[in-house]
Design a protein around this motif. Structure first.
Motif, PDB file in Angstrom:
ATOM      1  N   THR A 151       0.840  -1.188   0.000  1.00  0.00           N
ATOM      2  CA  THR A 151       0.000   0.000   0.000  1.00  0.00           C
ATOM      3  C   THR A 151       0.878   1.242   0.000  1.00  0.00           C
ATOM      4  O   THR A 151       1.009   1.914   1.013  1.00  0.00           O
ATOM      5  N   PRO A 152       1.504   1.558  -1.149  1.00  0.00           N
ATOM      6  CA  PRO A 152       2.389   2.729  -1.166  1.00  0.00           C
ATOM      7  C   PRO A 152       1.636   4.009  -0.857  1.00  0.00           C
ATOM      8  O   PRO A 152       0.456   4.133  -1.148  1.00  0.00           O
ATOM      9  N   MET A 153       2.359   4.907  -0.235  1.00  0.00           N
ATOM     10  CA  MET A 153       1.734   6.126   0.241  1.00  0.00           C
ATOM     11  C   MET A 153       2.434   7.340  -0.369  1.00  0.00           C
ATOM     12  O   MET A 153       3.655   7.360  -0.512  1.00  0.00           O
ATOM     13  N   VAL A 154       1.637   8.345  -0.718  1.00  0.00           N
ATOM     14  CA  VAL A 154       2.171   9.609  -1.223  1.00  0.00           C
ATOM     15  C   VAL A 154       1.918  10.657  -0.151  1.00  0.00           C
ATOM     16  O   VAL A 154       0.787  10.796   0.314  1.00  0.00           O
ATOM     17  N   PHE A 155       2.991  11.368   0.236  1.00  0.00           N
ATOM     18  CA  PHE A 155       2.877  12.302   1.351  1.00  0.00           C
ATOM     19  C   PHE A 155       2.774  13.737   0.855  1.00  0.00           C
ATOM     20  O   PHE A 155       3.230  14.065  -0.232  1.00  0.00           O
ATOM     21  N   GLN A 156       2.233  14.561   1.718  1.00  0.00           N
ATOM     22  CA  GLN A 156       2.144  15.989   1.398  1.00  0.00           C
ATOM     23  C   GLN A 156       3.537  16.588   1.189  1.00  0.00           C
ATOM     24  O   GLN A 156       3.739  17.405   0.304  1.00  0.00           O
ATOM     25  N   SER A 157       4.491  16.138   2.015  1.00  0.00           N
ATOM     26  CA  SER A 157       5.852  16.685   1.901  1.00  0.00           C
ATOM     27  C   SER A 157       6.644  15.960   0.817  1.00  0.00           C
ATOM     28  O   SER A 157       7.847  16.090   0.757  1.00  0.00           O
ATOM     29  N   TYR A 158       5.978  15.196  -0.024  1.00  0.00           N
ATOM     30  CA  TYR A 158       6.572  14.381  -1.109  1.00  0.00           C
ATOM     31  C   TYR A 158       7.414  13.236  -0.580  1.00  0.00           C
ATOM     32  O   TYR A 158       7.324  12.132  -1.086  1.00  0.00           O
ATOM     33  N   ALA A 159       8.246  13.537   0.428  1.00  0.00           N
ATOM     34  CA  ALA A 159       9.093  12.500   1.033  1.00  0.00           C
ATOM     35  C   ALA A 159       9.904  11.746  -0.002  1.00  0.00           C
ATOM     36  O   ALA A 159      10.056  10.536   0.072  1.00  0.00           O
ATOM     37  N   ILE A 219      15.977  11.044  -9.530  1.00  0.00           N
ATOM     38  CA  ILE A 219      14.556  10.817  -9.766  1.00  0.00           C
ATOM     39  C   ILE A 219      14.265   9.383 -10.196  1.00  0.00           C
ATOM     40  O   ILE A 219      13.345   8.736  -9.691  1.00  0.00           O
ATOM     41  N   ARG A 220      15.109   8.878 -11.087  1.00  0.00           N
ATOM     42  CA  ARG A 220      14.861   7.519 -11.602  1.00  0.00           C
ATOM     43  C   ARG A 220      14.950   6.504 -10.463  1.00  0.00           C
ATOM     44  O   ARG A 220      14.097   5.627 -10.325  1.00  0.00           O
ATOM     45  N   ASP A 221      15.983   6.649  -9.647  1.00  0.00           N
ATOM     46  CA  ASP A 221      16.158   5.685  -8.559  1.00  0.00           C
ATOM     47  C   ASP A 221      15.082   5.832  -7.490  1.00  0.00           C
ATOM     48  O   ASP A 221      14.728   4.868  -6.825  1.00  0.00           O
ATOM     49  N   ASN A 222      14.563   7.045  -7.350  1.00  0.00           N
ATOM     50  CA  ASN A 222      13.414   7.239  -6.466  1.00  0.00           C
ATOM     51  C   ASN A 222      12.241   6.402  -6.953  1.00  0.00           C
ATOM     52  O   ASN A 222      11.633   5.660  -6.191  1.00  0.00           O
ATOM     53  N   VAL A 223      11.953   6.543  -8.251  1.00  0.00           N
ATOM     54  CA  VAL A 223      10.792   5.839  -8.799  1.00  0.00           C
ATOM     55  C   VAL A 223      11.023   4.331  -8.745  1.00  0.00           C
ATOM     56  O   VAL A 223      10.111   3.554  -8.487  1.00  0.00           O
ATOM     57  N   TYR A 233      12.614   2.661  -6.577  1.00  0.00           N
ATOM     58  CA  TYR A 233      12.921   2.137  -5.242  1.00  0.00           C
ATOM     59  C   TYR A 233      12.085   0.910  -4.880  1.00  0.00           C
ATOM     60  O   TYR A 233      12.608  -0.096  -4.398  1.00  0.00           O
ATOM     61  N   GLY A 234      10.776   1.011  -5.138  1.00  0.00           N
ATOM     62  CA  GLY A 234       9.894  -0.102  -4.793  1.00  0.00           C
ATOM     63  C   GLY A 234      10.276  -1.368  -5.556  1.00  0.00           C
ATOM     64  O   GLY A 234      10.247  -2.473  -5.011  1.00  0.00           O
ATOM     65  N   LEU A 235      10.657  -1.179  -6.806  1.00  0.00           N
ATOM     66  CA  LEU A 235      11.050  -2.331  -7.626  1.00  0.00           C
ATOM     67  C   LEU A 235      12.362  -2.922  -7.109  1.00  0.00           C
ATOM     68  O   LEU A 235      12.541  -4.140  -7.077  1.00  0.00           O
ATOM     69  N   GLN A 291       5.850  16.129  -6.804  1.00  0.00           N
ATOM     70  CA  GLN A 291       4.662  15.371  -6.458  1.00  0.00           C
ATOM     71  C   GLN A 291       4.390  14.291  -7.512  1.00  0.00           C
ATOM     72  O   GLN A 291       3.972  13.188  -7.182  1.00  0.00           O
ATOM     73  N   ARG A 292       4.663  14.603  -8.773  1.00  0.00           N
ATOM     74  CA  ARG A 292       4.498  13.591  -9.815  1.00  0.00           C
ATOM     75  C   ARG A 292       5.481  12.443  -9.619  1.00  0.00           C
ATOM     76  O   ARG A 292       5.150  11.277  -9.841  1.00  0.00           O
ATOM     77  N   VAL A 293       6.697  12.806  -9.205  1.00  0.00           N
ATOM     78  CA  VAL A 293       7.685  11.746  -8.942  1.00  0.00           C
ATOM     79  C   VAL A 293       7.188  10.851  -7.812  1.00  0.00           C
ATOM     80  O   VAL A 293       7.234   9.623  -7.907  1.00  0.00           O
ATOM     81  N   ALA A 294       6.675  11.482  -6.760  1.00  0.00           N
ATOM     82  CA  ALA A 294       6.177  10.702  -5.625  1.00  0.00           C
ATOM     83  C   ALA A 294       5.057   9.769  -6.075  1.00  0.00           C
ATOM     84  O   ALA A 294       4.958   8.617  -5.637  1.00  0.00           O
ATOM     85  N   LEU A 295       4.251  10.256  -6.984  1.00  0.00           N
ATOM     86  CA  LEU A 295       3.139   9.458  -7.503  1.00  0.00           C
ATOM     87  C   LEU A 295       3.670   8.299  -8.348  1.00  0.00           C
ATOM     88  O   LEU A 295       3.257   7.145  -8.179  1.00  0.00           O
ATOM     89  N   ALA A 296       4.619   8.625  -9.230  1.00  0.00           N
ATOM     90  CA  ALA A 296       5.208   7.586 -10.077  1.00  0.00           C
ATOM     91  C   ALA A 296       5.859   6.519  -9.203  1.00  0.00           C
ATOM     92  O   ALA A 296       5.751   5.319  -9.463  1.00  0.00           O
ATOM     93  N   ARG A 297       6.524   6.958  -8.121  1.00  0.00           N
ATOM     94  CA  ARG A 297       7.178   6.031  -7.222  1.00  0.00           C
ATOM     95  C   ARG A 297       6.148   5.112  -6.565  1.00  0.00           C
ATOM     96  O   ARG A 297       6.379   3.915  -6.393  1.00  0.00           O
ATOM     97  N   ALA A 298       4.993   5.694  -6.231  1.00  0.00           N
ATOM     98  CA  ALA A 298       3.970   4.897  -5.556  1.00  0.00           C
ATOM     99  C   ALA A 298       3.347   3.864  -6.483  1.00  0.00           C
ATOM    100  O   ALA A 298       2.997   2.768  -6.059  1.00  0.00           O
TER     101      ALA A 298
END
Lengths: 273, 294, 399
Positions: free
Chosen positions: C75-83, C90-94, C96-98, C138-145
């Motif tokens: 259940t990935p979560m997207v935070f207000q502070s992006y986190a 950016i790529r490695d952020n996205v 990360y879950g993988l 915020q888009r990155v955080a979303l893509a990561r989720a």
């Protein structure tokens, strides 16, 4: 996860401190200790006048050094935080003032000898200028020289925390204070100083602990003529009179902890920890 | 801080006289720090005949060379038969001890600070217990350790009694550093990692540790320097393994030679370089964080 | 698929969540709204496993997950502070879950780049997060989720840190992504217009208590409690008393703004009940910055402790005012609405207010009771809410 930290504190601090408390009730000569319990180490200390003289002298030195280093330290911190307005100058200044934190105080003490020693630069210059007839011992190996040394050895510990507290403070408070008619001095006295107090008191804690534990400065710079409390412990310990040294060390630890705890309470640091 | 924007006016204005008078204590403090350092730097290039004072005769790097090769001085015709200090073994001892102490104290301090973040019952008490290491006079600690070890028959030395005393001294400082930096740490970054499928351990090593890198390096450097310089927590307990501060103090009490100055100059230089590198590194990290905030 | 069964959460001496039960369906865009301290963030953190219930069970896909740690819940979560991870690009952020799932490096990098394309950030994979704007982060955080193709994505005030224009842009984007991915989005916000714009269903919380669950239209149009009426509709509420039924079957209702007549709606017999009892009721009025239609009088049947009659209205953001509707009695909110009692309802200036305006059919001439009745009837025939919201959504997307 805290276990290793607490374990190391237990082994390195609790056990040794417990041990000196225990050994301070043993009898002993420089040949060895015996576990026959006695309170004589304490009665000797407490009734002998020299111990109390030393304690009084140490506290006197502590108060003088704290006063001087607080005045100097707060002024320097204030200068770096407020008077300097160019960012890189401030960074450079703070860096220069920070250096004492990382250079051994043993080395810094030794660096003073060529300047203040009997054959040092200051003496040579003053003699040649005719101010002094012959080289003076005033700059080294005296109580004032020891106190000067202590002030400048540890003033950085007051400058640092005070500077950070002053920088943390919301600058609009100062604008507001002046807007309400306060002069810069008044602003400093009534706004900045109270708000910087926790920083200053942290500095006091550091400096007090350092001075109470310091026994080398007194020997190298003070000439060993007017020993501080830690110095007397050291002298006993060097003679391998461990029980006697332990009793004095117990007193030293108690005095140090009492002062540190009192200051900690005064600093109202609870929020920051 | 942010370039390109108009710097806000300073909150307090000072007259020229106020500036100058406030600068006096700064000059005095800097003078007390740097004039002696300057002098020993000059004196460290003293020739063989000149002693630890001015004037400098026949300047050269003799005393620096003597630090690695004692024979340059013992066999020097101008210096034959005079007392010389051999610092080499003590430098090696101090380096070994400082590196080990720094690694150990960084590791256990970080673990402890990480645990403190959950504010478990007794966390405050544990914090005070750890900080006791800073407040307790080193001499008392040393005395306690040497008496205990001699009663228990443990041989005093670098990695027996020495390291114990040094960790008690450096670890609380590392711990404070981690506590301060963990306070600024956005916990949600770790939570994001949990929800993305990272276990606590994976999060710690792939997220927390990399983000805390400045604190880890800072703690290592700080603990290293504290240990390398420490005198009070070294006395009595190093046994046959004398460390540099012990050597320096006994040397300073016996006779001061320019080799002590040469050594001091080297240590100060290395400390400055390390500190400078760290400050630059940390400032870059913080500027990055500031940009993100902007 | 997400099920709360009598879930409570206590933090020392405050009850953050008080026996809350609801179910989120597969593929739904589910918004949780409420003021700060309402327990909405606690709720979503419980789904993620970042908090545990004190009492009650949380079920994911029919299974009790109380023993499942956050990283096994998917259940990935997207935070207000992006986190975003500051130490990764950016790529490695996205990716990360993988990476945590053990996907090989080249593959997860490709996937991350694809995802960055999906959220409109092609080619930015090598940047660091601090080099991106808030919206991009915020888009990155979303893509990561969404990288691990989760069945549920949690958004905790995810758009809260963005400025207004960007927020609306991201609302459209989120809705589009949610439809494309056919995955469940559970979204926490304090902004009811954001919830209404995006959600399939809304959960309203207050003080840890569930106030209402329903479609935006239901929550908006038929608030069950006075709180929901006030919070979701942002209505100014006023007390009203039924004065009985007129000869032509209309309810005569007294408010501080004057009396007016209301036609009973078939679905809401409570009007009559309230009328019969003569107890105080509540009516909605309008708030500044919103435009509003009155649909008639609808009364909540399920309000537990209030004999409430909640007049309901639909709201548009400022600047959205279809002309033909305006001809039919569109009202401009004026500050005077908030003014209390109107004595001379026909005094031309001071007394102009919504109710009066409606009452008078937009003109100054007071109409007959029949006129009013027919108007009320007409309004009642206004397209039903879902259609209306859909059309509003279309306009919204088009804008």
């Amino acid at each position: 996860m805290v276990a290793p930290a607490l374990l190391s504190i237990a082994i390195g601090l609790a056990v040794p401190l417990g041990a000196i408390v225990l050994f301070s009730f043993w009898t002993g000569t420089s040949v060895g200790m015996h576990s026959d319990l006695t309170a004589s180490n304490y009665t000797n200390i407490l009734t002998g006048g020299t111990f109390w003289d030393t304690v009084g002298w140490t506290l006197q030195v502590l108060v003088i050094v704290l006063t001087c280093s607080t005045i100097i330290g707060v002024l320097v911190a204030y200068f770096a935080a407020r008077v300097v307005t160019i960012e890189w100058v401030r960074t450079a200044l703070v860096f220069l003032l920070f250096v004492p934190f990382v250079v051994s105080y043993v080395i810094r003490m030794i660096t003073w000898i060529p300047l203040f020693g009997r054959a040092g630069l200051l003496n040579t210059a003053l003699t040649e200028a005719g101010v002094l007839d012959e080289p003076s011992d005033l700059f080294l190996y005296t109580s004032p020289s020891m106190m000067t040394a202590l002030v400048f050895l540890y003033v950085a510990f007051i400058i640092g925390p005070t500077f950070f507290k002053l920088r943390q403070l919301d600058e609009d408070l100062l604008r507001a204070a002046q807007n309400l008619g306060a002069s810069p001095f008044r602003t400093f006295w009534s706004v900045e100083l109270p708000l910087a107090r926790p920083g200053i008191v942290v500095g006091w804690i550091f400096v007090s602990v350092m001075i109470l534990s310091d026994f080398a400065t007194e020997r190298i710079i003070g000439g060993g003529l007017s020993p501080l409390l830690a110095g007397t412990v050291w002298r006993r310990a060097e003679l391998l009179l461990w029980p006697q040294a332990s009793a004095q060390a117990v007193a030293l630890v108690l005095i140090t902890l009492t002062i540190a705890a009192g200051l900690l309470r005064f600093a109202q640091l609870e929020r920051d920890l | 801080m942010r370039s390109g924007t108009v710097r806000p006016t300073p909150p307090v204005h000072f007259s020229v006289w106020a500036r100058i008078s406030l600068a006096i204590p700064v000059v005095v403090v800097l003078g007390f720090i740097y004039v002696p350092i300057l002098l020993i730097t000059l004196l460290s290039f003293q020739g063989p005949q000149g002693g630890a004072t001015f004037p400098i005769r026949d300047p050269g790097t003799l005393w620096y060379r003597s630090l690695s090769d004692l024979s340059v001085i013992t066999e020097h015709p101008d210096y034959l038969g005079q007392a010389v200090f051999d610092f080499r073994a003590s430098i090696v001892n101090s380096l070994k001890l400082a590196v080990t102490t720094a690694v150990v104290s960084t590791t256990i301090a970080m673990a402890a600070a990480q645990a403190m973040r959950s504010r478990f019952r007794g966390a405050r008490l544990a914090t005070y217990a750890i900080l006791l290491g800073i407040v307790t006079p080193g001499l008392a600690v040393s005395l306690g350790i040497v008496t205990v070890s001699s009663e228990l028959g443990i041989t005093a030395g670098l990695f027996t009694t020495g390291i114990v005393a040094h960790i008690v001294w450096t670890m609380p400082f590392s711990f404070l550093l981690f506590m301060v930096l963990f306070n600024r740490f956005d916990r949600r970054v770790e939570e994001a990692a949990y929800t993305l499928g990272a276990s606590r351990l994976e999060t710690f090593f792939t997220v927390t540790v990399p983000i805390m890198k400045p604190a880890v390096i800072g703690s290592f450097l700080f603990a290293f320097m504290l240990s390398f310089d420490e005198y009070a927590h070294s006395i009595f307990i190093m046994g046959a393994d004398r460390t540099l501060p012990l050597m320096l103090v006994s040397a300073a009490q016996l006779r001061i030679t320019p080799s002590i100055f040469a050594l001091g100059v080297l240590i100060i230089t290395v400390s400055l370089i390390l500190l400078l590198a760290y400050v630059v590194n940390v400032r870059r990290t913080f500027r990055r964080q500031e940009l993100r905030g902007a | 698929m997400v099920e709360f069964d009598e879930v409570s959460r206590r933090f020392s001496d405050t009850l953050a969540l008080d026996s809350v039960s609801f179910t989120v369906r597969q593929g739904e865009f589910f918004s949780i709204i409420g003021p700060s301290g309402s327990g909405k963030t606690t709720t979503v953190r419980m789904i993620a496993g970042l908090e545990a219930p004190t009492v009650g069970t949380v079920k994911l896909f029919g299974k009790d997950v109380s023993a499942v740690p956050p990283h096994r819940r998917g259940t990935p979560m997207v935070f207000q502070s992006y986190a975003l991870f500051p130490h990764l690009n950016i790529r490695d952020n996205v990716a990360y879950g993988l990476r945590m799932r053990g996907v090989a490096k080249p593959e997860r990098r490709n996937r991350a780049d694809d995802l960055l394309g999906l959220v409109g950030l092609e080619g930015l994979g090598d940047r660091r997060s601090e080099q991106l704007s808030g919206g991009q982060q915020q888009r990155v955080a979303l893509a990561r989720a969404i990288a691990t193709e989760p069945r549920v994505v949690l958004l905790d005030e995810a758009l809260g840190a963005l400025d207004a224009a960007l927020r609306i842009e991201m609302q459209v984007e989120l809705k589009r992504l949610q439809k494309e991915l056919a995955c469940t989005f559970i979204h926490v916000t304090h902004d009811q217009s954001e919830a209404i714009a995006m959600a399939d269903r809304i959960l309203v919380l207050q003080g840890g208590r569930l106030e209402q669950v329903g479609t935006p239209a239901e929550v908006f149009a038929r608030p069950k409690t006075r709180f929901v009426a006030a919070f979701v509709g942002q209505n100014n509420l006023m007390d009203a008393t039924s004065m009985g039924i007129t000869g032509d079957g209309l309810h005569k209702i007294h408010t501080p703004l004057g009396e007016f007549l209301a036609k009973e709606s078939d679905g809401h017999p409570i009007v009559r009940e309230v009328a019969a009892r003569g107890k105080p009721a509540v009516y909605g009025t309008i708030k500044e910055g919103y435009n509003m239609w009155f649909h008639g009088i609808v009364l909540s049947a399920e309000s537990p402790n209030y004999d409430a009659a909640v007049a309901y209205a639909n709201f548009w953001h400022e600047g959205f005012a279809p002309a033909e509707v305006a001809n039919q009695g569109y009202m401009t909110p004026t500050p005077s609405v908030a003014q209390p009692a109107l004595e001379g309802a026909d005094s031309p200036d001071a007394g102009v207010n919504a109710w009066d305006y409606w009452y008078n059919g937009g003109g100054r001439d007071r109409g007959s009771v029949d006129d009013i009745a027919s108007k009320a009837a007409w309004w009642w025939q206004f397209p039903d809410e879902s259609e209306y919201l859909e059309s509003r959504w279309q306009d919204f997307v088009a804008a």
